[in-house]
Design a protein around this motif. Sequence first.
Motif, PDB file in Angstrom:
ATOM      1  N   PHE A  69       0.883  -1.199  -0.046  1.00  0.00           N
ATOM      2  CA  PHE A  69       0.045  -0.121   0.112  1.00  0.00           C
ATOM      3  C   PHE A  69       0.722   1.235   0.082  1.00  0.00           C
ATOM      4  CE2 PHE A  69      -1.931   3.446   2.534  1.00  0.00           C
ATOM      5  CZ  PHE A  69      -3.180   3.558   1.888  1.00  0.00           C
ATOM      6  N   LEU A  70       1.771   1.361   1.014  1.00  0.00           N
ATOM      7  CA  LEU A  70       2.731   2.552   0.908  1.00  0.00           C
ATOM      8  C   LEU A  70       3.287   2.636  -0.283  1.00  0.00           C
ATOM      9  CD1 LEU A  70       4.240   2.257   4.713  1.00  0.00           C
ATOM     10  CD2 LEU A  70       2.378   3.692   3.711  1.00  0.00           C
ATOM     11  N   LYS A  71       4.210   1.478  -0.950  1.00  0.00           N
ATOM     12  CA  LYS A  71       4.824   1.624  -2.039  1.00  0.00           C
ATOM     13  C   LYS A  71       3.777   2.347  -3.289  1.00  0.00           C
ATOM     14  CE  LYS A  71       7.584  -1.201  -5.188  1.00  0.00           C
ATOM     15  NZ  LYS A  71       8.200  -2.353  -5.548  1.00  0.00           N
ATOM     16  N   ASN A  72       2.754   1.684  -3.445  1.00  0.00           N
ATOM     17  CA  ASN A  72       1.722   2.056  -4.364  1.00  0.00           C
ATOM     18  C   ASN A  72       1.245   3.533  -4.116  1.00  0.00           C
ATOM     19  OD1 ASN A  72       1.861  -0.542  -5.313  1.00  0.00           O
ATOM     20  ND2 ASN A  72      -0.103  -1.200  -4.378  1.00  0.00           N
ATOM     21  N   ASN A  73       1.583   4.140  -2.988  1.00  0.00           N
ATOM     22  CA  ASN A  73       1.302   5.449  -2.917  1.00  0.00           C
ATOM     23  C   ASN A  73       2.355   6.360  -2.558  1.00  0.00           C
ATOM     24  OD1 ASN A  73      -1.926   5.868  -2.816  1.00  0.00           O
ATOM     25  ND2 ASN A  73      -1.590   3.742  -1.605  1.00  0.00           N
ATOM     26  N   THR A  74       3.610   5.908  -3.160  1.00  0.00           N
ATOM     27  CA  THR A  74       4.884   6.732  -3.663  1.00  0.00           C
ATOM     28  C   THR A  74       5.773   6.504  -2.429  1.00  0.00           C
ATOM     29  OG1 THR A  74       4.141   8.837  -2.268  1.00  0.00           O
ATOM     30  CG2 THR A  74       3.439   8.297  -4.595  1.00  0.00           C
ATOM     31  N   ALA A  75       5.567   5.847  -1.244  1.00  0.00           N
ATOM     32  CA  ALA A  75       6.702   5.862  -0.235  1.00  0.00           C
ATOM     33  C   ALA A  75       7.743   4.830  -0.491  1.00  0.00           C
ATOM     34  CB  ALA A  75       5.794   5.462   1.154  1.00  0.00           C
ATOM     35  N   LEU A  76       8.889   4.938   0.088  1.00  0.00           N
ATOM     36  CA  LEU A  76       9.939   3.973  -0.034  1.00  0.00           C
ATOM     37  C   LEU A  76       9.892   3.047   1.245  1.00  0.00           C
ATOM     38  CD1 LEU A  76      12.971   6.295  -0.867  1.00  0.00           C
ATOM     39  CD2 LEU A  76      11.918   4.969  -2.510  1.00  0.00           C
ATOM     40  N   VAL A  77       9.845   1.698   0.508  1.00  0.00           N
ATOM     41  CA  VAL A  77       9.829   0.740   1.600  1.00  0.00           C
ATOM     42  C   VAL A  77      10.784  -0.328   1.192  1.00  0.00           C
ATOM     43  CG1 VAL A  77       7.322   0.946   1.968  1.00  0.00           C
ATOM     44  CG2 VAL A  77       8.100  -0.750   0.179  1.00  0.00           C
ATOM     45  N   PRO A  78      11.263  -1.372   2.206  1.00  0.00           N
ATOM     46  CA  PRO A  78      12.033  -2.402   1.819  1.00  0.00           C
ATOM     47  C   PRO A  78      11.432  -3.223   0.957  1.00  0.00           C
ATOM     48  CG  PRO A  78      11.930  -2.186   4.285  1.00  0.00           C
ATOM     49  CD  PRO A  78      10.826  -1.511   3.846  1.00  0.00           C
ATOM     50  N   HIS A 201       9.278   6.940  15.837  1.00  0.00           N
ATOM     51  CA  HIS A 201      10.806   6.957  15.605  1.00  0.00           C
ATOM     52  C   HIS A 201      11.069   5.410  15.156  1.00  0.00           C
ATOM     53  CE1 HIS A 201      14.836   8.520  15.175  1.00  0.00           C
ATOM     54  NE2 HIS A 201      14.452   9.765  15.304  1.00  0.00           N
ATOM     55  N   GLY A 202      10.461   4.589  15.666  1.00  0.00           N
ATOM     56  CA  GLY A 202      11.221   3.032  15.649  1.00  0.00           C
ATOM     57  C   GLY A 202      10.571   2.637  14.066  1.00  0.00           C
ATOM     58  N   ASN A 203       9.748   3.192  13.424  1.00  0.00           N
ATOM     59  CA  ASN A 203       9.173   2.674  12.235  1.00  0.00           C
ATOM     60  C   ASN A 203       9.338   3.252  10.783  1.00  0.00           C
ATOM     61  OD1 ASN A 203       7.956   0.624  13.520  1.00  0.00           O
ATOM     62  ND2 ASN A 203       5.879   1.625  13.772  1.00  0.00           N
ATOM     63  N   PHE A 204      10.721   3.920  10.894  1.00  0.00           N
ATOM     64  CA  PHE A 204      11.232   4.585   9.570  1.00  0.00           C
ATOM     65  C   PHE A 204      12.938   4.085   9.743  1.00  0.00           C
ATOM     66  CE2 PHE A 204      11.678   8.082  12.234  1.00  0.00           C
ATOM     67  CZ  PHE A 204      13.269   8.623  11.927  1.00  0.00           C
ATOM     68  N   PHE A 214      10.056   3.372   4.925  1.00  0.00           N
ATOM     69  CA  PHE A 214       8.986   3.266   5.835  1.00  0.00           C
ATOM     70  C   PHE A 214       8.892   1.754   6.042  1.00  0.00           C
ATOM     71  CE2 PHE A 214       8.213   7.353   3.923  1.00  0.00           C
ATOM     72  CZ  PHE A 214       7.422   8.089   4.824  1.00  0.00           C
ATOM     73  N   ILE A 215       9.016   1.451   7.482  1.00  0.00           N
ATOM     74  CA  ILE A 215       8.642  -0.011   7.838  1.00  0.00           C
ATOM     75  C   ILE A 215       7.444  -0.122   8.760  1.00  0.00           C
ATOM     76  CG2 ILE A 215      11.169  -0.586   7.296  1.00  0.00           C
ATOM     77  CD1 ILE A 215      11.633  -0.133  10.502  1.00  0.00           C
ATOM     78  N   ASP A 216       7.091  -1.232   9.018  1.00  0.00           N
ATOM     79  CA  ASP A 216       6.175  -1.784  10.047  1.00  0.00           C
ATOM     80  C   ASP A 216       4.701  -0.740  10.013  1.00  0.00           C
ATOM     81  OD1 ASP A 216       7.754  -3.734  10.856  1.00  0.00           O
ATOM     82  OD2 ASP A 216       8.601  -2.661  12.495  1.00  0.00           O
TER      83      ASP A 216
END
Length: 289
Positions: A69-78, A201-204, A214-216
């Motif tokens: 979902f995040l990747k499809n909406n422009t965010a960088l994820v692993p 702060h723990g989720n990026f 972006f993670i978790d």
Amino acid sequence: MDLKLKEYIESCLNKQLQTESSYNWKQVEGGSINKTYQLISNTHLFFVKINSTQVFENGFKEEVLGLQFLKNNTALVPEIIIEGIFENTAFLVLEWIETGKETTKFWENFAAQLVSLHQQKSDKFGLAASNFMGQLPQNNSFFDNFSDFYVENRLKPQVKLAFDSKKIETKHVNQFEGLYKKISEIFPKEKPSAVHGDLWHGNFMCSKNGNAVFIDPAAYFGHREADIAMTQLFGGFSEKFYKAYHEMYPLKPCFNLRNNFYHLYPLLVHLNIFGDSYLESIENIITEF
């Protein structure tokens, strides 16, 4: 870690990568819920998390959906490598992210990335699938306005769980019931934005090239202010981040007066997972509003 599980994950990886690599496992820090490892081959580094299917019945499928979902909406994820279940253990293998320094440029990049995510809009608040906040189920049923979404999908389930487990009393439930009647006056009207959902702060991660990864996620289409409020709950981000975000995508006036109200949901989640130390903060916010 169970040898059979290791061998199974390694076999899945070799099949996925069409290789016959051998691997070394190193336990690393990765949160309070899962066991996490760095997995090393001759050519690749991976991040592996495992947990019992008693905690996550569907394995890490919801997390994978959130990352997508995040990747499809422009965010960088692993990059997602593999996800699965072996016997009663769920596992997720992700790209290993080499970390860099959180410079001024990083915080400005991070703000721009979050603005880009928040500018991805929907017609309704919610998501077609449920997911998790920590290890607790998070319902994302669709609503036309954020007030109803926040009450029905966020506050009420956590208040009920806290009351049923005797972490709060009847007086607290009554206070929340009174609060629900005022909620429509609190949130400014905006179209639903794609949000991370658990952006502390723990989720990026700061990648080696200076971008935020972006993670978790606990992702859905929600009010973007909820993400900004979450960044401030456990220590906050750099002021450079907030300055850059507000310059690019200003929040509506008086956000600081609404900030604590968004905190009620994650604080209730923490109360239900970790216990009574979060109750005083919840009581203070209820009294304030």
